[in-house]
Scaffold this motif. Structure first.
Motif, PDB file in Angstrom:
ATOM      1  N   UNK B  92       0.831  -1.219   0.000  1.00 51.51           N
ATOM      2  CA  UNK B  92       0.000   0.000   0.000  1.00 51.51           C
ATOM      3  C   UNK B  92       0.864   1.268   0.000  1.00 51.51           C
ATOM      4  N   UNK B  93       2.110   1.106   0.415  1.00 52.19           N
ATOM      5  CA  UNK B  93       3.009   2.269   0.495  1.00 52.19           C
ATOM      6  C   UNK B  93       3.760   2.504  -0.811  1.00 52.19           C
ATOM      7  N   UNK B  94       3.602   1.564  -1.727  1.00 55.12           N
ATOM      8  CA  UNK B  94       4.277   1.667  -3.019  1.00 55.12           C
ATOM      9  C   UNK B  94       3.261   2.216  -4.022  1.00 55.12           C
ATOM     10  N   UNK B  95       3.502   3.395  -4.564  1.00 56.62           N
ATOM     11  CA  UNK B  95       2.449   4.049  -5.339  1.00 56.62           C
ATOM     12  C   UNK B  95       2.160   3.363  -6.672  1.00 56.62           C
ATOM     13  N   UNK B  96       0.906   3.037  -6.881  1.00 52.65           N
ATOM     14  CA  UNK B  96       0.467   2.589  -8.196  1.00 52.65           C
ATOM     15  C   UNK B  96      -0.122   3.814  -8.901  1.00 52.65           C
ATOM     16  N   UNK B  97      -0.499   3.640 -10.153  1.00 53.11           N
ATOM     17  CA  UNK B  97      -0.934   4.771 -10.979  1.00 53.11           C
ATOM     18  C   UNK B  97      -1.770   5.815 -10.241  1.00 53.11           C
ATOM     19  N   UNK B  98      -2.878   5.349  -9.660  1.00 53.64           N
ATOM     20  CA  UNK B  98      -3.824   6.320  -9.098  1.00 53.64           C
ATOM     21  C   UNK B  98      -3.339   6.908  -7.772  1.00 53.64           C
ATOM     22  N   UNK B  99      -2.286   6.319  -7.218  1.00 53.55           N
ATOM     23  CA  UNK B  99      -1.842   6.778  -5.892  1.00 53.55           C
ATOM     24  C   UNK B  99      -0.553   7.583  -5.931  1.00 53.55           C
ATOM     25  N   UNK B 159      10.474   3.169   1.072  1.00 52.13           N
ATOM     26  CA  UNK B 159      10.407   4.576   0.651  1.00 52.13           C
ATOM     27  C   UNK B 159      11.259   4.827  -0.592  1.00 52.13           C
ATOM     28  N   UNK B 160      12.395   4.151  -0.678  1.00 49.73           N
ATOM     29  CA  UNK B 160      13.244   4.280  -1.863  1.00 49.73           C
ATOM     30  C   UNK B 160      12.509   3.777  -3.106  1.00 49.73           C
ATOM     31  N   UNK B 161      11.870   2.630  -2.991  1.00 47.81           N
ATOM     32  CA  UNK B 161      11.092   2.100  -4.122  1.00 47.81           C
ATOM     33  C   UNK B 161       9.970   3.067  -4.490  1.00 47.81           C
ATOM     34  N   UNK B 162       9.252   3.549  -3.481  1.00 49.71           N
ATOM     35  CA  UNK B 162       8.122   4.463  -3.727  1.00 49.71           C
ATOM     36  C   UNK B 162       8.611   5.718  -4.454  1.00 49.71           C
ATOM     37  N   UNK B 163       9.703   6.283  -3.968  1.00 51.81           N
ATOM     38  CA  UNK B 163      10.267   7.497  -4.576  1.00 51.81           C
ATOM     39  C   UNK B 163      10.689   7.236  -6.023  1.00 51.81           C
ATOM     40  N   UNK B 164      11.335   6.110  -6.245  1.00 50.93           N
ATOM     41  CA  UNK B 164      11.835   5.813  -7.593  1.00 50.93           C
ATOM     42  C   UNK B 164      10.708   5.472  -8.562  1.00 50.93           C
ATOM     43  N   UNK B 175       4.289  -7.002  -9.644  1.00 47.57           N
ATOM     44  CA  UNK B 175       4.529  -8.351  -9.112  1.00 47.57           C
ATOM     45  C   UNK B 175       6.005  -8.548  -8.771  1.00 47.57           C
ATOM     46  N   UNK B 176       6.906  -7.943  -9.578  1.00 47.29           N
ATOM     47  CA  UNK B 176       8.338  -8.069  -9.302  1.00 47.29           C
ATOM     48  C   UNK B 176       8.733  -7.197  -8.101  1.00 47.29           C
ATOM     49  N   UNK B 177       8.093  -6.051  -7.992  1.00 46.92           N
ATOM     50  CA  UNK B 177       8.335  -5.190  -6.824  1.00 46.92           C
ATOM     51  C   UNK B 177       7.917  -5.931  -5.563  1.00 46.92           C
ATOM     52  N   UNK B 178       6.758  -6.561  -5.643  1.00 48.71           N
ATOM     53  CA  UNK B 178       6.282  -7.337  -4.495  1.00 48.71           C
ATOM     54  C   UNK B 178       7.259  -8.467  -4.147  1.00 48.71           C
ATOM     55  N   UNK B 179       7.842  -9.080  -5.174  1.00 50.53           N
ATOM     56  CA  UNK B 179       8.812 -10.167  -4.933  1.00 50.53           C
ATOM     57  C   UNK B 179      10.050  -9.645  -4.194  1.00 50.53           C
ATOM     58  N   UNK B 180      10.463  -8.407  -4.524  1.00 50.99           N
ATOM     59  CA  UNK B 180      11.613  -7.810  -3.825  1.00 50.99           C
ATOM     60  C   UNK B 180      11.292  -7.591  -2.341  1.00 50.99           C
ATOM     61  N   UNK B 181      10.076  -7.119  -2.079  1.00 53.30           N
ATOM     62  CA  UNK B 181       9.673  -6.874  -0.682  1.00 53.30           C
ATOM     63  C   UNK B 181       9.527  -8.203   0.056  1.00 53.30           C
ATOM     64  N   UNK B 182       8.985  -9.193  -0.642  1.00 59.56           N
ATOM     65  CA  UNK B 182       8.800 -10.522  -0.042  1.00 59.56           C
ATOM     66  C   UNK B 182      10.153 -11.139   0.359  1.00 59.56           C
ATOM     67  N   UNK B 183      11.131 -10.933  -0.493  1.00 61.52           N
ATOM     68  CA  UNK B 183      12.474 -11.454  -0.195  1.00 61.52           C
ATOM     69  C   UNK B 183      13.021 -10.848   1.096  1.00 61.52           C
ATOM     70  N   UNK B 184      12.747  -9.548   1.311  1.00 62.68           N
ATOM     71  CA  UNK B 184      13.167  -8.900   2.547  1.00 62.68           C
ATOM     72  C   UNK B 184      12.483  -9.534   3.743  1.00 62.68           C
ATOM     73  N   UNK B 185      11.172  -9.754   3.605  1.00 60.70           N
ATOM     74  CA  UNK B 185      10.430 -10.330   4.732  1.00 60.70           C
ATOM     75  C   UNK B 185      10.867 -11.771   5.003  1.00 60.70           C
ATOM     76  N   UNK B 186      11.242 -12.496   3.941  1.00 58.55           N
ATOM     77  CA  UNK B 186      11.760 -13.863   4.128  1.00 58.55           C
ATOM     78  C   UNK B 186      12.970 -13.868   5.052  1.00 58.55           C
ATOM     79  N   UNK B 187      13.751 -12.804   4.944  1.00 59.34           N
ATOM     80  CA  UNK B 187      14.933 -12.684   5.788  1.00 59.34           C
ATOM     81  C   UNK B 187      14.561 -12.490   7.262  1.00 59.34           C
ATOM     82  N   UNK B 188      13.397 -11.883   7.492  1.00 60.35           N
ATOM     83  CA  UNK B 188      12.998 -11.547   8.865  1.00 60.35           C
ATOM     84  C   UNK B 188      12.143 -12.630   9.526  1.00 60.35           C
ATOM     85  N   UNK B 189      11.272 -13.262   8.721  1.00 51.65           N
ATOM     86  CA  UNK B 189      10.333 -14.229   9.297  1.00 51.65           C
ATOM     87  C   UNK B 189      11.011 -15.570   9.599  1.00 51.65           C
ATOM     88  N   UNK B 190      10.510 -16.227  10.634  1.00 48.13           N
ATOM     89  CA  UNK B 190      10.975 -17.568  10.997  1.00 48.13           C
ATOM     90  C   UNK B 190      10.709 -18.555   9.879  1.00 48.13           C
TER      91      UNK B 190
END
Lengths: 190, 190
Positions: B92-99, B159-164, B175-190
């Motif tokens: 939700x923090x990553x702007x799509x067209x209308x946001x 925020x860097x992704x959103x700005x860029x 979908x690829x942006x989401x995959x990048x964020x998911x990879x970060x969360x994989x690092x954090x989650x058990x």
């Protein structure tokens, strides 16, 4: 007899005055008049180099770019392992005390250009892209990486950190910031 | 007979007109006059709610915040695994067209406050911090993490992704942006 003026030096003086005005009053406050006052020069002396506010802003931004690129390229001369050189280069993009003003000029310039829909390529993106591609071609990076996505990822992290440091949100020291960047590079390097 | 006015609706209409003006002309262009024109209201009608440009800007930004928070909190109601909820919230923090306009208002507001040295806490930082701390307290994250640094890292990436994206630099799909964020969360989650 007219005074001999070092034109490059004077242009740099004007650019630095421009940064100070932008940091204090924003782009809209950066008129030829306010910059002449900040630089302790006559209106005519500033107009000798820059006729419009637009020209002044472009030059001030260009000087930020040149300074940052010069600092970054210095690191390539050091005989260090490629990963360490990459870390040192990326750390130049993270504003420390005296470099916060560069980041602020960049932010003002970027939002201004964005608003006018005139934003072209971003020099930081180009720089990171060049660095990662060179490292990849040199065989230093893992082979299963999606290079384009890794550039987007690294650029987002670096610019996000830089922006948040500027915003005063990052309460950890420079060594810890460096460790975060190093961890990212560990993921990319063989 | 005077027309019956829905005050909340009218305030929202004014706030949205403010966003449009900010996106087009920047904060400096967002005068009570230009906003009244954009909203098709009289100067008096706008002044009824907002006396100063400052009040208008604060309200416009507050409405951005409320909208984003509302969208984010919706995701907590879904019966999904915690990691999936976290991804949906962050997206939700990553702007799509209308946001994109929300992000642009945020950028203008942030650089304005920064310049005036009035920037207080950042709502996105607070939101990410709250989310990660809740997940940690709930026992969902790995135990050897330095939570404060992980919040800084994740916030910078988002925020860097959103700005860029706003800058038009991100040439990969959602979908690829989401995959990048998911990879970060994989690092954090058990």
């Amino acid at each position: 007899m007219p005074k001999i003026v070092d034109h490059e030096e004077r242009k740099a003086l004007i650019a630095k005055a421009t940064w100070n005005v932008i940091a204090r009053d924003g782009l809209e406050g950066a008129s030829v008049r306010s910059i002449a006052k900040e630089a302790n020069l006559s209106l005519g002396a500033v107009r000798h180099y820059f006729n419009t506010q637009e020209e002044l802003l472009e030059f001030a931004m260009q000087l930020v770019e040149e300074q940052v690129i010069e600092r970054i390229m210095e690191h390539t001369k050091n005989p260090l392992p490629p990963k360490q050189i990459a870390i040192n280069m990326l750390m130049e993009l993270v504003p420390s005390d005296e470099r916060v003003i560069e980041m602020q000029v960049w932010l003002e310039y970027t939002s201004y250009k964005l608003r006018k829909k005139e934003l072209k390529d971003d020099p930081v993106y180009q720089g990171i892209s060049l660095m990662i591609n060179k490292l990849n071609e040199g065989g230093f990076l893992k082979e299963d990486l999606h290079i384009e996505e890794e550039i987007i990822h690294l650029h987002a992290l670096i610019d996000g950190l830089a922006l948040h440091i500027l915003m005063g949100l990052v309460k950890i020291g420079k060594d810890r910031i460096q460790a975060l960047i190093e961890r990212e590079l560990d993921r990319l390097f063989k």
